[in-house]
Design an enzyme around this catalytic site. Structure first.
Site, PDB file in Angstrom:
ATOM      1  N   LYS A   9       0.820  -1.204   0.000  1.00 37.51           N
ATOM      2  CA  LYS A   9       0.000   0.000   0.000  1.00 37.51           C
ATOM      3  C   LYS A   9       0.866   1.272   0.000  1.00 37.51           C
ATOM      4  O   LYS A   9       2.089   1.188   0.216  1.00 37.51           O
ATOM      5  CB  LYS A   9      -0.937  -0.044   1.214  1.00 37.51           C
ATOM      6  CG  LYS A   9      -1.923  -1.217   1.193  1.00 37.51           C
ATOM      7  CD  LYS A   9      -2.831  -1.169   2.417  1.00 37.51           C
ATOM      8  CE  LYS A   9      -3.771  -2.350   2.489  1.00 37.51           C
ATOM      9  NZ  LYS A   9      -4.683  -2.246   3.655  1.00 37.51           N
ATOM     10  N   TYR A  49     -12.186  -2.852  -3.428  1.00 35.13           N
ATOM     11  CA  TYR A  49     -12.698  -2.944  -2.051  1.00 35.13           C
ATOM     12  C   TYR A  49     -14.226  -2.961  -2.008  1.00 35.13           C
ATOM     13  O   TYR A  49     -14.805  -2.575  -0.986  1.00 35.13           O
ATOM     14  CB  TYR A  49     -12.145  -1.797  -1.206  1.00 35.13           C
ATOM     15  CG  TYR A  49     -10.717  -2.001  -0.722  1.00 35.13           C
ATOM     16  CD1 TYR A  49     -10.368  -3.133   0.034  1.00 35.13           C
ATOM     17  CD2 TYR A  49      -9.720  -1.073  -0.989  1.00 35.13           C
ATOM     18  CE1 TYR A  49      -9.066  -3.330   0.490  1.00 35.13           C
ATOM     19  CE2 TYR A  49      -8.414  -1.257  -0.521  1.00 35.13           C
ATOM     20  CZ  TYR A  49      -8.101  -2.388   0.213  1.00 35.13           C
ATOM     21  OH  TYR A  49      -6.813  -2.586   0.683  1.00 35.13           O
ATOM     22  N   HIS A 115      -1.908  -5.600   1.480  1.00 35.98           N
ATOM     23  CA  HIS A 115      -3.169  -6.310   1.217  1.00 35.98           C
ATOM     24  C   HIS A 115      -2.839  -7.700   0.709  1.00 35.98           C
ATOM     25  O   HIS A 115      -1.890  -7.876  -0.055  1.00 35.98           O
ATOM     26  CB  HIS A 115      -3.971  -5.565   0.136  1.00 35.98           C
ATOM     27  CG  HIS A 115      -5.074  -6.394  -0.450  1.00 35.98           C
ATOM     28  ND1 HIS A 115      -6.320  -6.471   0.120  1.00 35.98           N
ATOM     29  CD2 HIS A 115      -5.116  -7.226  -1.528  1.00 35.98           C
ATOM     30  CE1 HIS A 115      -7.080  -7.311  -0.577  1.00 35.98           C
ATOM     31  NE2 HIS A 115      -6.371  -7.771  -1.588  1.00 35.98           N
TER      32      HIS A 115
HETATM   33  P1  IDP Z   1      -7.444  -7.164   5.403  1.00 32.40           P
HETATM   34  O1  IDP Z   1      -6.650  -6.110   4.687  1.00 32.40           O
HETATM   35  O2  IDP Z   1      -6.680  -7.742   6.558  1.00 32.40           O
HETATM   36  O3  IDP Z   1      -8.008  -8.226   4.495  1.00 32.40           O
HETATM   37  P2  IDP Z   1     -10.165  -6.128   5.558  1.00 32.40           P
HETATM   38  O4  IDP Z   1     -11.127  -6.423   6.648  1.00 32.40           O
HETATM   39  O5  IDP Z   1     -10.404  -6.757   4.235  1.00 32.40           O
HETATM   40  O6  IDP Z   1      -8.689  -6.428   6.095  1.00 32.40           O
HETATM   41  O7  IDP Z   1     -10.139  -4.545   5.389  1.00 32.40           O
HETATM   42  C1  IDP Z   1      -9.503  -3.958   4.264  1.00 32.40           C
HETATM   43  C2  IDP Z   1      -8.664  -2.796   4.729  1.00 32.40           C
HETATM   44  O8  IDP Z   1      -9.527  -1.778   5.236  1.00 32.40           O
HETATM   45  C3  IDP Z   1      -7.715  -3.100   5.896  1.00 32.40           C
HETATM   46  O9  IDP Z   1      -6.487  -3.651   5.475  1.00 32.40           O
HETATM   47  C4  IDP Z   1      -7.541  -1.746   6.520  1.00 32.40           C
HETATM   48  O10 IDP Z   1      -6.572  -0.983   5.819  1.00 32.40           O
HETATM   49  C5  IDP Z   1      -8.898  -1.114   6.309  1.00 32.40           C
HETATM   50  N1  IDP Z   1      -9.736  -1.286   7.498  1.00 32.40           N
HETATM   51  C6  IDP Z   1     -10.383  -2.397   7.910  1.00 32.40           C
HETATM   52  N2  IDP Z   1     -11.041  -2.206   9.058  1.00 32.40           N
HETATM   53  C7  IDP Z   1     -10.809  -0.919   9.384  1.00 32.40           C
HETATM   54  C8  IDP Z   1     -11.233  -0.101  10.491  1.00 32.40           C
HETATM   55  O11 IDP Z   1     -11.948  -0.523  11.390  1.00 32.40           O
HETATM   56  N3  IDP Z   1     -10.772   1.190  10.467  1.00 32.40           N
HETATM   57  C9  IDP Z   1      -9.977   1.684   9.501  1.00 32.40           C
HETATM   58  N4  IDP Z   1      -9.567   0.953   8.445  1.00 32.40           N
HETATM   59  C10 IDP Z   1      -9.977  -0.332   8.390  1.00 32.40           C
HETATM   60 MG    MG Z   2      -9.501  -8.170   3.054  1.00 30.57          MG
END
Ligand code: IDP
Ligand code: MG
Length: 150
Positions: A9, A49, A115
């Site tokens: 990222k 996303y 990611h």
């Molecule tokens: P991941 O990247 O571990 O798969 P996901 O739940 O798919 O996590 O969420 C995508 C991205 O969104 C995360 O990597 C993070 O950057 C952001 N994100 C997820 N949850 C939150 C939150 O509660 N606050 C701020 N950003 C979040």
């Molecule tokens: Mg994810």
């Protein structure tokens, strides 16, 4: 063979951690079959996303992921999706274990460096967003001549 998409990222580039993170992927034995820099635009970020479109953090996430260039990587190999998820650590770096990329190098959930696709099916969808099929290269590494990938 199972493929997964990795994105380094914008914070990884801002903090000059691209090489460190790629080294960890390579050291684990993951095989890179696609790699490029991309500056995502808003429509691409929305697509990538889309599963998070209704979340409160979505606008900030789109703003951040489009804020600068990223590095998109495809790795190929048995269990690559889960191996990458394990290397990354928990989404929230405050919960990510030491030894993981997020656990060692990040501290904020909104700046968690990397990611990785969460399933082989999502990986297929995500890879198609970033790579043309001809950009994914197939080759044999010396290590594969003596390690059986069953
Ligand atoms: P991941 O990247 O571990 O798969 P996901 O739940 O798919 O996590 O969420 C995508 C991205 O969104 C995360 O990597 C993070 O950057 C952001 N994100 C997820 N949850 C939150 C939150 O509660 N606050 C701020 N950003 C979040
Ligand atoms: Mg994810």
């Amino acid at each position: 063979m199972e493929r997964t998409l990795i994105l380094l990222k914008p914070d990884a580039l801002q903090r000059a951690l691209v090489g460190v993170i790629i080294s960890r992927l390579e050291a684990r034995g993951l095989k890179i079959t696609g790699l490029k820099m991309v500056h995502m635009d808003k429509p691409m970020a929305h697509q990538h996303y889309s599963v998070h479109a209704d979340k409160g953090f979505f606008p900030g996430l789109v703003e951040f992921i489009t804020s600068g260039p990223i590095v998109a990587i495809v790795v190929d190999g048995k269990d690559s999706v889960q191996i990458v998820r394990t290397l990354m650590g928990e989404t929230d770096p405050s919960k990510a274990l030491p030894g993981t990329i997020r656990g060692d190098l990040a501290k904020d959930i909104g700046r968690n460096l990397i990611h990785g696709s969460d399933s082989p099916e999502q990986a297929v969808r995500e890879i198609a967003l970033f790579f043309d099929p001809v950009e994914l290269l197939s080759y044999t590494r010396d290590t594969e001549r003596w390690i059986t990938e069953s």
